[in-house]
Structure formats: structure tokens, C-alpha cells
Scaffold this active site. Sequence first.
Site, PDB file in Angstrom:
ATOM      1  N   ASP A  41       0.850  -1.185   0.000  1.00  0.00           N
ATOM      2  CA  ASP A  41       0.000   0.000   0.000  1.00  0.00           C
ATOM      3  C   ASP A  41       0.891   1.242   0.000  1.00  0.00           C
ATOM      4  O   ASP A  41       1.785   1.357   0.843  1.00  0.00           O
ATOM      5  CB  ASP A  41      -0.883  -0.021   1.257  1.00  0.00           C
ATOM      6  CG  ASP A  41      -2.037   0.957   1.156  1.00  0.00           C
ATOM      7  OD1 ASP A  41      -2.434   1.313   0.028  1.00  0.00           O
ATOM      8  OD2 ASP A  41      -2.547   1.366   2.217  1.00  0.00           O
ATOM      9  N   HIS A  57      -3.702  13.949   0.701  1.00  0.00           N
ATOM     10  CA  HIS A  57      -3.947  13.031   1.817  1.00  0.00           C
ATOM     11  C   HIS A  57      -2.804  13.082   2.827  1.00  0.00           C
ATOM     12  O   HIS A  57      -3.033  13.203   4.037  1.00  0.00           O
ATOM     13  CB  HIS A  57      -4.117  11.597   1.298  1.00  0.00           C
ATOM     14  CG  HIS A  57      -4.171  10.561   2.377  1.00  0.00           C
ATOM     15  ND1 HIS A  57      -5.207  10.484   3.281  1.00  0.00           N
ATOM     16  CD2 HIS A  57      -3.294   9.577   2.712  1.00  0.00           C
ATOM     17  CE1 HIS A  57      -4.968   9.482   4.129  1.00  0.00           C
ATOM     18  NE2 HIS A  57      -3.818   8.919   3.803  1.00  0.00           N
ATOM     19  N   GLU A  77     -10.494   3.943   3.338  1.00  0.00           N
ATOM     20  CA  GLU A  77      -9.554   4.664   2.490  1.00  0.00           C
ATOM     21  C   GLU A  77      -9.891   4.291   1.056  1.00  0.00           C
ATOM     22  O   GLU A  77      -9.780   3.127   0.667  1.00  0.00           O
ATOM     23  CB  GLU A  77      -8.101   4.326   2.830  1.00  0.00           C
ATOM     24  CG  GLU A  77      -7.710   4.794   4.229  1.00  0.00           C
ATOM     25  CD  GLU A  77      -6.201   4.894   4.458  1.00  0.00           C
ATOM     26  OE1 GLU A  77      -5.449   4.147   3.806  1.00  0.00           O
ATOM     27  OE2 GLU A  77      -5.798   5.726   5.301  1.00  0.00           O
ATOM     28  N   GLU A 114      -9.126   3.890  -2.610  1.00  0.00           N
ATOM     29  CA  GLU A 114      -7.857   3.720  -3.310  1.00  0.00           C
ATOM     30  C   GLU A 114      -8.060   3.023  -4.657  1.00  0.00           C
ATOM     31  O   GLU A 114      -9.107   2.427  -4.919  1.00  0.00           O
ATOM     32  CB  GLU A 114      -6.887   2.864  -2.473  1.00  0.00           C
ATOM     33  CG  GLU A 114      -6.701   3.369  -1.052  1.00  0.00           C
ATOM     34  CD  GLU A 114      -5.497   2.767  -0.356  1.00  0.00           C
ATOM     35  OE1 GLU A 114      -4.681   2.099  -1.028  1.00  0.00           O
ATOM     36  OE2 GLU A 114      -5.366   2.978   0.865  1.00  0.00           O
ATOM     37  N   ASP A 120      -9.181   0.323   1.749  1.00  0.00           N
ATOM     38  CA  ASP A 120      -8.222  -0.073   2.792  1.00  0.00           C
ATOM     39  C   ASP A 120      -8.810   0.317   4.148  1.00  0.00           C
ATOM     40  O   ASP A 120      -8.461   1.341   4.726  1.00  0.00           O
ATOM     41  CB  ASP A 120      -6.898   0.655   2.522  1.00  0.00           C
ATOM     42  CG  ASP A 120      -5.860   0.380   3.586  1.00  0.00           C
ATOM     43  OD1 ASP A 120      -5.882  -0.718   4.161  1.00  0.00           O
ATOM     44  OD2 ASP A 120      -5.018   1.269   3.824  1.00  0.00           O
ATOM     45  N   ARG A 154      -8.465   3.727  13.098  1.00  0.00           N
ATOM     46  CA  ARG A 154      -7.539   4.827  13.386  1.00  0.00           C
ATOM     47  C   ARG A 154      -7.009   4.803  14.808  1.00  0.00           C
ATOM     48  O   ARG A 154      -5.879   5.223  15.065  1.00  0.00           O
ATOM     49  CB  ARG A 154      -8.225   6.164  13.128  1.00  0.00           C
ATOM     50  CG  ARG A 154      -8.737   6.352  11.720  1.00  0.00           C
ATOM     51  CD  ARG A 154      -7.608   6.324  10.712  1.00  0.00           C
ATOM     52  NE  ARG A 154      -8.112   6.519   9.352  1.00  0.00           N
ATOM     53  CZ  ARG A 154      -7.368   6.335   8.264  1.00  0.00           C
ATOM     54  NH1 ARG A 154      -6.114   5.938   8.360  1.00  0.00           N
ATOM     55  NH2 ARG A 154      -7.888   6.526   7.072  1.00  0.00           N
ATOM     56  N   GLN A 165      -4.407   2.016  14.988  1.00  0.00           N
ATOM     57  CA  GLN A 165      -3.258   2.455  14.195  1.00  0.00           C
ATOM     58  C   GLN A 165      -2.426   3.512  14.923  1.00  0.00           C
ATOM     59  O   GLN A 165      -1.185   3.444  14.940  1.00  0.00           O
ATOM     60  CB  GLN A 165      -3.782   3.003  12.859  1.00  0.00           C
ATOM     61  CG  GLN A 165      -2.724   3.427  11.868  1.00  0.00           C
ATOM     62  CD  GLN A 165      -3.332   4.065  10.616  1.00  0.00           C
ATOM     63  OE1 GLN A 165      -4.543   4.036  10.405  1.00  0.00           O
ATOM     64  NE2 GLN A 165      -2.484   4.643   9.781  1.00  0.00           N
ATOM     65  N   LYS A 184      -4.812  -2.042  10.101  1.00  0.00           N
ATOM     66  CA  LYS A 184      -5.139  -2.222   8.683  1.00  0.00           C
ATOM     67  C   LYS A 184      -5.353  -3.688   8.306  1.00  0.00           C
ATOM     68  O   LYS A 184      -6.019  -3.961   7.310  1.00  0.00           O
ATOM     69  CB  LYS A 184      -3.962  -1.723   7.822  1.00  0.00           C
ATOM     70  CG  LYS A 184      -3.541  -0.297   8.062  1.00  0.00           C
ATOM     71  CD  LYS A 184      -4.336   0.663   7.220  1.00  0.00           C
ATOM     72  CE  LYS A 184      -3.665   2.014   7.146  1.00  0.00           C
ATOM     73  NZ  LYS A 184      -4.386   2.905   6.214  1.00  0.00           N
ATOM     74  N   THR A 241      -9.049  -5.831   3.746  1.00  0.00           N
ATOM     75  CA  THR A 241      -8.884  -4.892   2.640  1.00  0.00           C
ATOM     76  C   THR A 241      -9.803  -5.384   1.538  1.00  0.00           C
ATOM     77  O   THR A 241      -9.675  -6.534   1.109  1.00  0.00           O
ATOM     78  CB  THR A 241      -7.421  -4.886   2.134  1.00  0.00           C
ATOM     79  OG1 THR A 241      -6.544  -4.611   3.230  1.00  0.00           O
ATOM     80  CG2 THR A 241      -7.222  -3.863   1.033  1.00  0.00           C
ATOM     81  N   GLU A 264     -10.267  12.450   7.179  1.00  0.00           N
ATOM     82  CA  GLU A 264     -10.075  13.771   6.574  1.00  0.00           C
ATOM     83  C   GLU A 264     -11.407  14.504   6.420  1.00  0.00           C
ATOM     84  O   GLU A 264     -11.494  15.710   6.672  1.00  0.00           O
ATOM     85  CB  GLU A 264      -9.408  13.618   5.207  1.00  0.00           C
ATOM     86  CG  GLU A 264      -8.002  13.060   5.263  1.00  0.00           C
ATOM     87  CD  GLU A 264      -7.529  12.559   3.915  1.00  0.00           C
ATOM     88  OE1 GLU A 264      -7.694  11.341   3.656  1.00  0.00           O
ATOM     89  OE2 GLU A 264      -7.020  13.366   3.119  1.00  0.00           O
TER      90      GLU A 264
END
Lengths: 370, 370
Positions: A89, A96, A161, A163, A195, A199, A202, A215, A219, A321
Site C-alpha cells: 500500500d 492526503h 480509504e 484507493e 483499505d 484509526r 493504528q 489495517k 482490505t 479527513e
Amino acid sequence: MNLDHLPYGSAMIDGRRVALVRLDDEHAAQLNGPLFADGSLDALLAAGRDTWATTRAEIRQAVERESLPVVNLADVALVLPFTVADYVDFYASEQHATNVGRMFRPDGDALTPNWKHLPIGYHGRSGTVVVSGTDIKRPQGQARGAEGAITFGPSQRLDIEAEVGFVVGTGSTLGSPVSVRAFSEHVFGICLLNDWSARDIQAWEYVPLGPFLGKSFATSVSAWVTPLSALNFAWTAPPERDPKPLPYLDDGDATCGLDLQLEVRLNGDVISRPPFATMYWTGAQMLAHMTVNGASLRTGDLFASGTVSGPERDQFGSMLELSWGGRDPIALSDGSTRTFLLDGDEVTITATAPGPNGPITLGDVSGRIV
Amino acid sequence: MNLDHLPYGSAMIDGRRVALVRLDDEHAAQLNGPLFADGSLDALLAAGRDTWATTRAEIRQAVERESLPVVNLADVALVLPFTVADYVDFYASEQHATNVGRMFRPDGDALTPNWKHLPIGYHGRSGTVVVSGTDIKRPQGQARGAEGAITFGPSQRLDIEAEVGFVVGTGSTLGSPVSVRAFSEHVFGICLLNDWSARDIQAWEYVPLGPFLGKSFATSVSAWVTPLSALNFAWTAPPERDPKPLPYLDDGDATCGLDLQLEVRLNGDVISRPPFATMYWTGAQMLAHMTVNGASLRTGDLFASGTVSGPERDQFGSMLELSWGGRDPIALSDGSTRTFLLDGDEVTITATAPGPNGPITLGDVSGRIV
């Protein structure tokens, strides 16, 4: 029926795995022959670029002649279309990385000193890559509370996420770097990828060796792989890179960027429209960087772009975000708000790409939190 | 011939892959039957703990009866004995983490705040795991020089990490954590592992997402896998853990540590004797942590301990620590010195474990820099 796209997938039909090309939102054609004997795309991926082209021409002709069995997609269960070898990844969106840096390191530079010199990446867990539609079980784990106490339990900051993933077909030899110019020789196609990220887990675990359990629980990838040959009209110039990348990362004047327009839906509401064309590092650069140390590629390697975030607030590719770390709740049409995901929430990422006869629609990637 | 050990391996013999058990330093017996039809250990690993026990009893009897074909190890090429699924590397030695912290963060705490709360780990590249004896090509990559200038070229700080790897046999279901007590149900055995590391590449790339190209060019594993059933006399109490781990990491009074004595040789000279019994986190804790978020296991998953470093200077498991970041060169018997590896250098890691009739010698892992 849009013959410009014909993405590849795989489904269980009457207990047997069968390879497919998608014809439209509701129909797919079954693929036969030795390359598809096991019902996956693995043998096609391994066969190399010349075979990708000839096979595609044959399939297109067969679809036009209506000589392939057609299945109704409502009747079949789509499965992971290829065997994932290594999963990497990246972190290739400047917006970002800047957003995350501003939130997590408010007193420092938003971007780390290495960010514009190399496409930062890390290895993820390939064994927990799942196909679109698979329910996502909220992970449990350690986190550190606001007062510094260690907590244990279900993640309270479960995120997405948005992607794009690149699917490697042709492998390479250990010790031999792959150049930016060899991109289309090795990469078969692309998929959409979510993904999923916890948080809170992490944030507590990631120093100094990077993301791990935050993570690795799941996925999701789209059930359909769009071959590069369907993306001839989607190439575009990447943003200007300053400083100039080292020679091994120099994609020159090439149009190595991809003009994909993503959409993120939460329970049906569009919450973001991330533009992939804004990505600072291209797939070709990611591939060259990943192998510059001599690391080999295998058929089925999957490397993803990292969260796609455009410069505007409604183009951010994660809830971290979009809600600015939980400060600004996201309003949904049912009157509720979200900072992070609640149980029962369903996230779907879709995308379109320019095609010769209007946009093509990539296979979506969706998942529901349970 | 020590029947207490009988580690498993795989070799090419007359163009065909054959599974083996090692009898002594020079001989191995060929394994036949459906479990070994493809010449790898994959089917045995997947078969589960009961089959591991019955198969081992049958093999031991057959060896005693001398009913298996014996091969001279000098005549065969050993290959990777199993298909590596996901590869995870931990960071479980307190002395190693302390040494690295002192060198890289001299003004801060040596251990990061999370270190004693969880076994820190990250995913590595499974496609570049190679068998002992494979030459290691010095990787090239980006680094940042002393004055901050970005450089590109062959790594100037190529290092080793002496580690122990755990080989997963029985997989698990996505969403279902594996407890510390289920360790021997899932883990088939151990191997020795050298996690080659390019310190200059790693130092420049690793913030914020962890090691990537500094490690992904090659990871060597021993050609022989020692089953847990050969380690019944090697279990020992791990060091006292303070603070007390969370319940999911609590291995209670269990003797979950392994009393392995490693030796690291550089061009024949012993440069370190790392004691595995000093590891802060045990294999059972690594397994429980790796899956607590619901991540599934697959047959062939490989998770490694991280560098094994004991408290004494001559017990450090990397040249980074032995030379203290390059400050104190390591003296070799030929009169030369090393800080990091030179081309032509050969590193061999060996280990012994207590057995019922004296120590058993694990399969070594070696590699030469080219």
C-alpha cells in the site's frame, strides 16, 4: 453492452468457479479454455502482455458473435478474481499526506522530509484481502485513550480509504529492478480498493514500524479487474513534481497519470468525489520504486495507491479527513451524522474512466460493517 | 543420527522436488506418500496437529527400520521447504529495541511508549523469502547523506538480523482471534531467519509507515523446519513482563519462552551468541496479537521474532548493534574489521536447543553478499 470495457472477474456458479467478463451492470459472459480452467484470472495474469492482447481480442469477437454463455449477475456469487501474492500500500496523494500530517503533527511540517523524494509504501496483509460485498467485522484491539490510559475493545474510529489497486501479471527476477517504462509489461490492470482502517488502533501501534493491526483485519477489492487495455483513453499528465525525481523515478513526458473519477457513498449518500488524476506519484513510479532494491514481482502482486484525496474538502478519500479527525461530523441525507463508521454502515466506492465512446464504469467495491 | 530432531526440508533431486527429514549433518531420508506428493511441506502443514503427530511417529519408525531412501546432502540442492503466505516480522527483544532506540533517538526514551504493551510488528515481503545458501545481491536505493543530500546507489550499511521464525500450519477464520493457548494448534515449527537490512535505505524511508525497501530485497530462512514436537525440552519461562500484559496477551505461568542459543558467524568467526530465552514477547503472544483484530491465518504464514539481542555486548543480533552504529568496528580473525557487510562476506546463523539426549542443532541459515 459496452465492449470498450469488458472487465474480468470470477464467480461461483453451481459450486464451480468460473471466469467472467462483465457485459453490463446485470450480465457477464463465461470464459472457457485452458487459460480459465480453474475459474480464476491467475493463468491469464501469468501469461504475459502478448497473451493479454490476443485473448482480449478473441473474447471481444466471441462476445460480438454472442458465442459465450451469458449469466445474470444477480444469480451468482462473485469471488476474489485472482490469488493475491504480496500486497503493498502506497501513500501517493499529496493532499492526503498533507491532511494527515496536519492532524497528527500540528507543530511540524505536514509532509515528512522524504515524501517528495520517493513514493512511501509498506507491505500489508495479503491473506485478508477480500472481494467486494464481504461484510467487514469491526476489529478489536489496543488503543490509548485521551488521558493516556490503554484501552482494549472494538475500534471506535473505524474508517475507509478510497484507493486504486494495480494488479501485477508478469513477475520479475530477484535482483533485477523494473523500470518505469516497463509498467505495462508487468501490470495487467486495476481494481478499486477500500483499505479499511482502525484509526485508534493504528495511532497507538504505528511508531516505529508502521501500520499493522489497524489495517490488517480486511482490505476490500472490487470483483472486477479492468485491464490496462481498456484504459487507453484515461492516461493523463501527472502533477508537476518538484523536486525532480531521481532518474529511476523519472517518468519523463509520459502520460503516466490516470484520469479516474472516484465516488464514495456512505449508505447511499455521496460523501466524496476523489480525483485520481491529482495523485503525485504514478503507478509506474510505485512499481519502479518497489523493485529498485532488487525485490522481485510475482503474478498476483497487488499494489495500491493509498488514499485518493483531491484538493477540495469534498474530494477527501477518508472519513478521518472528511470529518477532520472527528471534529466536523459528516451530514447524511437521513438526518444523521458520522465521524467514523457505525455498525450497519455500508460504504461503496465507484469510479469512471474516459473511454472511446464515453466513460466506462469500473467495478465498485463495497462493504458493510458488522 | 539423532532421532530426537528430524527436521523437515525439501530438495531438488534429479529435477524433481522431494520432501526430506534430516538424519545428521550429511544425510537425509526421502519422504513419500500423499502428504509429500509435491515435494514440499505444504500439505503436511495444512493437515493439522493430529496428523503432524501421527506422521512424525510413522517417519521415526521408518527411519529406525531404515525403510526410507537416504540421500547425501552434498548431492542435492535444498529449496524453500514451504510456500510462504504472509510474512510478519516482530520486534520482540527488549535489548534490541533499547539499543536501536538509544542510537536513533538519543534524546528520548529508548523504548517507544507502546513497546511493553504490545509486540510491535509489521508485514514484510513474502515473495523475497529465500532459502539458506541463496546469494544476497546488495540492494540499491535512496539514502540521505550526513549533510542531508539525497544519494542513490548500493547500500553502504548492509546488515543482518539474527531471528527465529515461526511457521504456521493450521489456518484460522477471518474475524476469529487466536488465543495464546492455541499456539501449538496453529504453529507447526520454527526455522532460523536472517532479515537482511539496508540501514541507510531504511533510515531515510521508514517514517511514517515503517520499513519497506530497506528489508524487502531478501529474507533468508533455514532449509530445515524444526517441528514443535522436537522442542519439548526447550520450553522455558519468559522474562517477567511489567506492566502485566492485557488478558489476550497473558501467557500466565506457561513456559512459553524457548531456550534456543543462537550463534552468528561472519566469514567463519563467531561475532555474537544471542540467547533467544531473553525475548520479552513469546511466539504465543505474537500469534495472539497478530490475530486479535480478527486477521486470519493461512497455512504457510511465517512470523519472525525480530532481532534476538541478549543483554551483553557479545549477544547482540545485528552489526548495527555490535558496531554501535558503525562507531566500534568488529575485529575478525584475519585481521580485518567490519562495521557493515562487504561484498563477499558470508553470514551463517546457527542455533541449538535442549533435547532429551543432549542439544539438538537447528538447520542453519547462511548467505553471501554479492
